[in-house]
Design a protein around this motif. Sequence first.
Motif, PDB file in Angstrom:
ATOM      1  N   ALA A 104       0.557  -0.763   0.114  1.00  0.00           N
ATOM      2  CA  ALA A 104      -0.004  -0.143  -0.527  1.00  0.00           C
ATOM      3  C   ALA A 104       1.200   1.457   0.578  1.00  0.00           C
ATOM      4  N   ARG A 105       0.243   1.977  -0.607  1.00  0.00           N
ATOM      5  CA  ARG A 105       1.064   3.681  -0.963  1.00  0.00           C
ATOM      6  C   ARG A 105       0.270   4.806   0.370  1.00  0.00           C
ATOM      7  N   VAL A 106       1.133   5.155   1.218  1.00  0.00           N
ATOM      8  CA  VAL A 106       0.242   6.409   1.864  1.00  0.00           C
ATOM      9  C   VAL A 106       1.147   8.105   1.503  1.00  0.00           C
ATOM     10  N   GLN A 107       0.350   8.405   1.170  1.00  0.00           N
ATOM     11  CA  GLN A 107       0.984   9.761   0.215  1.00  0.00           C
ATOM     12  C   GLN A 107       1.900  10.876   1.132  1.00  0.00           C
ATOM     13  N   ASN A 108       2.346  11.805   1.042  1.00  0.00           N
ATOM     14  CA  ASN A 108       2.920  12.286   1.280  1.00  0.00           C
ATOM     15  C   ASN A 108       2.140  13.414   1.942  1.00  0.00           C
ATOM     16  N   ALA A 109       2.369  13.291   3.414  1.00  0.00           N
ATOM     17  CA  ALA A 109       2.052  14.824   3.974  1.00  0.00           C
ATOM     18  C   ALA A 109       0.983  14.061   4.360  1.00  0.00           C
ATOM     19  N   ALA A 110       0.207  13.236   4.128  1.00  0.00           N
ATOM     20  CA  ALA A 110      -1.032  12.730   4.714  1.00  0.00           C
ATOM     21  C   ALA A 110      -1.286  12.272   6.199  1.00  0.00           C
ATOM     22  N   ARG A 111      -2.682  11.957   6.592  1.00  0.00           N
ATOM     23  CA  ARG A 111      -2.073  11.881   7.971  1.00  0.00           C
ATOM     24  C   ARG A 111      -3.193  10.778   8.029  1.00  0.00           C
ATOM     25  N   VAL A 112      -3.125   9.556   8.462  1.00  0.00           N
ATOM     26  CA  VAL A 112      -3.810   8.155   8.121  1.00  0.00           C
ATOM     27  C   VAL A 112      -4.842   8.175  10.148  1.00  0.00           C
ATOM     28  N   PRO A 113      -5.584   8.179  10.039  1.00  0.00           N
ATOM     29  CA  PRO A 113      -5.933   7.819  11.551  1.00  0.00           C
ATOM     30  C   PRO A 113      -5.984   6.637  12.529  1.00  0.00           C
ATOM     31  N   ARG A 114      -6.156   7.069  13.494  1.00  0.00           N
ATOM     32  CA  ARG A 114      -5.811   5.667  15.056  1.00  0.00           C
ATOM     33  C   ARG A 114      -7.001   4.663  14.504  1.00  0.00           C
ATOM     34  N   GLU A 115      -6.509   3.875  14.567  1.00  0.00           N
ATOM     35  CA  GLU A 115      -7.390   2.259  14.393  1.00  0.00           C
ATOM     36  C   GLU A 115      -7.609   2.426  12.974  1.00  0.00           C
ATOM     37  N   TYR A 116      -6.932   3.098  11.876  1.00  0.00           N
ATOM     38  CA  TYR A 116      -7.291   3.046  10.161  1.00  0.00           C
ATOM     39  C   TYR A 116      -6.571   2.011   9.723  1.00  0.00           C
ATOM     40  N   VAL A 117      -7.315   1.514   8.778  1.00  0.00           N
ATOM     41  CA  VAL A 117      -6.573  -0.209   7.752  1.00  0.00           C
ATOM     42  C   VAL A 117      -6.471   0.335   6.377  1.00  0.00           C
ATOM     43  N   VAL A 118      -5.263   0.605   5.858  1.00  0.00           N
ATOM     44  CA  VAL A 118      -4.879   0.816   4.177  1.00  0.00           C
ATOM     45  C   VAL A 118      -4.794  -0.277   3.597  1.00  0.00           C
ATOM     46  N   GLU A 119      -5.661  -0.893   2.958  1.00  0.00           N
ATOM     47  CA  GLU A 119      -6.313  -2.097   2.675  1.00  0.00           C
ATOM     48  C   GLU A 119      -4.758  -2.403   1.891  1.00  0.00           C
ATOM     49  N   ALA A 120      -3.956  -3.947   1.818  1.00  0.00           N
ATOM     50  CA  ALA A 120      -2.962  -3.707   0.775  1.00  0.00           C
ATOM     51  C   ALA A 120      -3.280  -3.382  -0.481  1.00  0.00           C
ATOM     52  N   GLY A 121      -2.150  -3.243  -1.194  1.00  0.00           N
ATOM     53  CA  GLY A 121      -2.503  -2.165  -2.625  1.00  0.00           C
ATOM     54  C   GLY A 121      -3.584  -1.047  -3.118  1.00  0.00           C
ATOM     55  N   ALA A 122      -3.014  -0.608  -1.846  1.00  0.00           N
ATOM     56  CA  ALA A 122      -4.648   0.682  -1.750  1.00  0.00           C
ATOM     57  C   ALA A 122      -3.204   1.532  -1.462  1.00  0.00           C
ATOM     58  N   GLU A 123      -4.124   2.937  -1.991  1.00  0.00           N
ATOM     59  CA  GLU A 123      -3.674   4.097  -1.800  1.00  0.00           C
ATOM     60  C   GLU A 123      -3.901   5.391  -1.024  1.00  0.00           C
ATOM     61  N   TYR A 124      -3.543   5.635   0.369  1.00  0.00           N
ATOM     62  CA  TYR A 124      -4.081   6.635   1.125  1.00  0.00           C
ATOM     63  C   TYR A 124      -4.276   7.879   0.728  1.00  0.00           C
ATOM     64  N   THR A 125      -4.678   8.538   0.357  1.00  0.00           N
ATOM     65  CA  THR A 125      -4.524  10.080  -0.102  1.00  0.00           C
ATOM     66  C   THR A 125      -4.184  11.604   0.617  1.00  0.00           C
ATOM     67  N   ALA A 126      -3.317  12.166   0.597  1.00  0.00           N
ATOM     68  CA  ALA A 126      -3.190  13.075   1.678  1.00  0.00           C
ATOM     69  C   ALA A 126      -4.824  14.662   1.450  1.00  0.00           C
ATOM     70  N   SER A 127      -5.520  14.578   2.979  1.00  0.00           N
ATOM     71  CA  SER A 127      -6.466  16.026   2.656  1.00  0.00           C
ATOM     72  C   SER A 127      -6.182  18.130   2.519  1.00  0.00           C
ATOM     73  N   GLY A 128      -6.507  18.168   2.426  1.00  0.00           N
ATOM     74  CA  GLY A 128      -6.348  19.864   1.313  1.00  0.00           C
ATOM     75  C   GLY A 128      -5.938  20.029   3.216  1.00  0.00           C
ATOM     76  N   ASP A 129      -6.390  19.128   3.976  1.00  0.00           N
ATOM     77  CA  ASP A 129      -6.085  19.843   5.099  1.00  0.00           C
ATOM     78  C   ASP A 129      -4.758  19.532   5.304  1.00  0.00           C
ATOM     79  N   ASP A 130      -4.513  18.646   5.418  1.00  0.00           N
ATOM     80  CA  ASP A 130      -3.212  17.833   5.313  1.00  0.00           C
ATOM     81  C   ASP A 130      -2.195  18.647   4.683  1.00  0.00           C
ATOM     82  N   LEU A 131      -2.661  18.926   3.578  1.00  0.00           N
ATOM     83  CA  LEU A 131      -1.184  19.502   2.671  1.00  0.00           C
ATOM     84  C   LEU A 131      -1.217  20.884   3.016  1.00  0.00           C
ATOM     85  N   ARG A 132      -2.457  21.594   3.884  1.00  0.00           N
ATOM     86  CA  ARG A 132      -2.367  23.023   4.185  1.00  0.00           C
ATOM     87  C   ARG A 132      -1.464  23.165   5.291  1.00  0.00           C
TER      88      ARG A 132
END
Length: 138
Positions: A104-132
């Motif tokens: 899986a991929r977590v984008q630059n500056a993204a914030r994965v929440p507590r207890e969240y699961v990013v599935e195998a092979g998925a991409e977790y993107t940064a929100s506008g708040d993360d980037l700001r």
Amino acid sequence: MGISYVEFEDEAGVLRRYRKHANGRGLVSTTAKVDQSAFVDPTAYVDPGAEVQRGARIEHGGWVEAGAIVAERAVVGVNARIGQRAVVGRSAVVGPFAQVGREARVQNAARVPREYVVEAGAEYTASGDDLRRLGLAA
């Protein structure tokens, strides 16, 4: 005084050797690459072939599996797990007890929440708040 090692047998019966990282004393495989400025908590593990880059933090109980990359200034939270060959981007934060699946991929500056699961092979993107937060968006 010599370097001391800790050895573990993995689930396949292969003997793996780990050493204590100078910054934090966490266990790092002898085949992993961890920058000197990275922090690895004494209860954290970095498995064979993994990479932890400059200024990154692996918190209490964090686990970076084989071949995974934790990029510059990224944080792997308390008891978070980064799957095999997954990538956590620069300045990203993986929250406590979260899991990033295999490849899986977590984008630059993204914030994965507590207890969240990013599935195998998925991409977790940064929100506008993360980037700001990092001054990367208007």
